[in-house]
Write a protein that holds these residues in place. Structure first.
Motif, PDB file in Angstrom:
ATOM      1  N   ALA A 188       0.995  -1.296   0.070  1.00  0.00           N
ATOM      2  CA  ALA A 188      -0.056  -0.064  -0.125  1.00  0.00           C
ATOM      3  C   ALA A 188       0.823   1.177   0.027  1.00  0.00           C
ATOM      4  O   ALA A 188       1.992   1.232   0.345  1.00  0.00           O
ATOM      5  CB  ALA A 188      -0.810  -0.082   1.083  1.00  0.00           C
ATOM      6  N   ALA A 189       0.297   2.196  -0.486  1.00  0.00           N
ATOM      7  CA  ALA A 189       1.066   3.540  -0.389  1.00  0.00           C
ATOM      8  C   ALA A 189       1.343   3.910   1.095  1.00  0.00           C
ATOM      9  O   ALA A 189       0.692   3.744   1.945  1.00  0.00           O
ATOM     10  CB  ALA A 189       0.222   4.819  -1.039  1.00  0.00           C
ATOM     11  N   PRO A 190       2.424   4.643   1.342  1.00  0.00           N
ATOM     12  CA  PRO A 190       3.077   4.763   2.505  1.00  0.00           C
ATOM     13  C   PRO A 190       2.121   6.066   3.219  1.00  0.00           C
ATOM     14  O   PRO A 190       1.534   6.605   2.486  1.00  0.00           O
ATOM     15  CB  PRO A 190       4.347   5.555   2.472  1.00  0.00           C
ATOM     16  CG  PRO A 190       4.932   4.976   1.342  1.00  0.00           C
ATOM     17  CD  PRO A 190       3.746   4.769   0.183  1.00  0.00           C
ATOM     18  N   ASP A 191       2.123   5.803   4.489  1.00  0.00           N
ATOM     19  CA  ASP A 191       1.184   6.685   5.262  1.00  0.00           C
ATOM     20  C   ASP A 191       1.326   8.354   4.905  1.00  0.00           C
ATOM     21  O   ASP A 191       0.455   9.214   4.649  1.00  0.00           O
ATOM     22  CB  ASP A 191       1.376   6.817   6.756  1.00  0.00           C
ATOM     23  CG  ASP A 191       0.738   5.320   7.130  1.00  0.00           C
ATOM     24  OD1 ASP A 191      -0.067   4.791   6.719  1.00  0.00           O
ATOM     25  OD2 ASP A 191       1.082   5.001   8.470  1.00  0.00           O
ATOM     26  N   LYS A 192       2.760   8.578   4.468  1.00  0.00           N
ATOM     27  CA  LYS A 192       3.333   9.953   4.243  1.00  0.00           C
ATOM     28  C   LYS A 192       2.553  10.310   2.942  1.00  0.00           C
ATOM     29  O   LYS A 192       1.914  11.281   2.851  1.00  0.00           O
ATOM     30  CB  LYS A 192       4.509  10.192   4.165  1.00  0.00           C
ATOM     31  CG  LYS A 192       5.198  11.344   4.034  1.00  0.00           C
ATOM     32  CD  LYS A 192       6.828  11.321   3.783  1.00  0.00           C
ATOM     33  CE  LYS A 192       7.190  12.510   3.293  1.00  0.00           C
ATOM     34  NZ  LYS A 192       8.879  12.523   3.320  1.00  0.00           N
ATOM     35  N   VAL A 193       2.465   9.367   1.839  1.00  0.00           N
ATOM     36  CA  VAL A 193       1.885   9.814   0.746  1.00  0.00           C
ATOM     37  C   VAL A 193       0.459   9.932   1.025  1.00  0.00           C
ATOM     38  O   VAL A 193      -0.365  10.866   0.428  1.00  0.00           O
ATOM     39  CB  VAL A 193       2.199   8.628  -0.190  1.00  0.00           C
ATOM     40  CG1 VAL A 193       1.350   8.860  -1.609  1.00  0.00           C
ATOM     41  CG2 VAL A 193       3.659   8.661  -0.602  1.00  0.00           C
ATOM     42  N   CYS A 194      -0.185   8.855   1.737  1.00  0.00           N
ATOM     43  CA  CYS A 194      -1.745   9.064   1.914  1.00  0.00           C
ATOM     44  C   CYS A 194      -1.965  10.400   2.613  1.00  0.00           C
ATOM     45  O   CYS A 194      -3.213  10.985   2.220  1.00  0.00           O
ATOM     46  CB  CYS A 194      -2.217   7.894   2.792  1.00  0.00           C
ATOM     47  SG  CYS A 194      -2.032   6.155   1.596  1.00  0.00           S
ATOM     48  N   GLU A 195      -1.332  10.594   3.538  1.00  0.00           N
ATOM     49  CA  GLU A 195      -1.631  11.990   4.372  1.00  0.00           C
ATOM     50  C   GLU A 195      -1.652  13.269   3.413  1.00  0.00           C
ATOM     51  O   GLU A 195      -2.267  14.158   3.490  1.00  0.00           O
ATOM     52  CB  GLU A 195      -0.746  12.056   5.585  1.00  0.00           C
ATOM     53  CG  GLU A 195      -0.917  11.024   6.677  1.00  0.00           C
ATOM     54  CD  GLU A 195       0.069  11.054   7.472  1.00  0.00           C
ATOM     55  OE1 GLU A 195       0.933  11.751   7.664  1.00  0.00           O
ATOM     56  OE2 GLU A 195       0.166  10.111   8.362  1.00  0.00           O
TER      57      GLU A 195
END
Length: 113
Positions: A43-50
């Protein structure tokens, strides 16, 4: 309801993509690693999702420039300088595409007739 009566004959005669059939077969074989569409297995990293959520909340939902956001191209130029010691002009020498296939197609179209 019979949807075949609602769909144009032109669409009804389109055959399924041969490469998609191949992907489906490969996905059924245990141990096969599919590199077919370049989709990561994480999955996309949390930093990217945020960052994506913040962009949506800020209503930054319109199209970007054809070459991509200049800020992103500047960061790409910096990464290439820092990692590989090469310099590219983010204005004229870096373009962001939606994927590798688009990038390769654009490069080939630029170089061939």
């Amino acid at each position: 309801m019979n949807w075949d009566d609602k769909i144009s004959k032109n669409v009804q005669v389109i055959k399924p993509s041969g490469i998609r059939k191949f992907f489906d077969i490969a996905n059924q074989i245990p141990g096969v690693l599919s590199l077919s569409i370049g989709e990561p297995d994480f999955a996309a990293p949390d930093k990217v999702c945020e960052a994506m959520k913040a962009s949506i909340d800020a209503r930054q939902t319109s199209y970007t420039a054809n070459s991509g956001l200049i800020e992103l191209r500047q960061e790409i130029a910096k990464l290439f300088h820092d990692r590989y010691g090469v310099d590219y002009d983010p204005v004229d020498e870096i373009m962001v595409t939606v994927g590798a296939s688009e990038g390769l197609t654009m490069a080939l179209l630029a170089l061939t007739e």
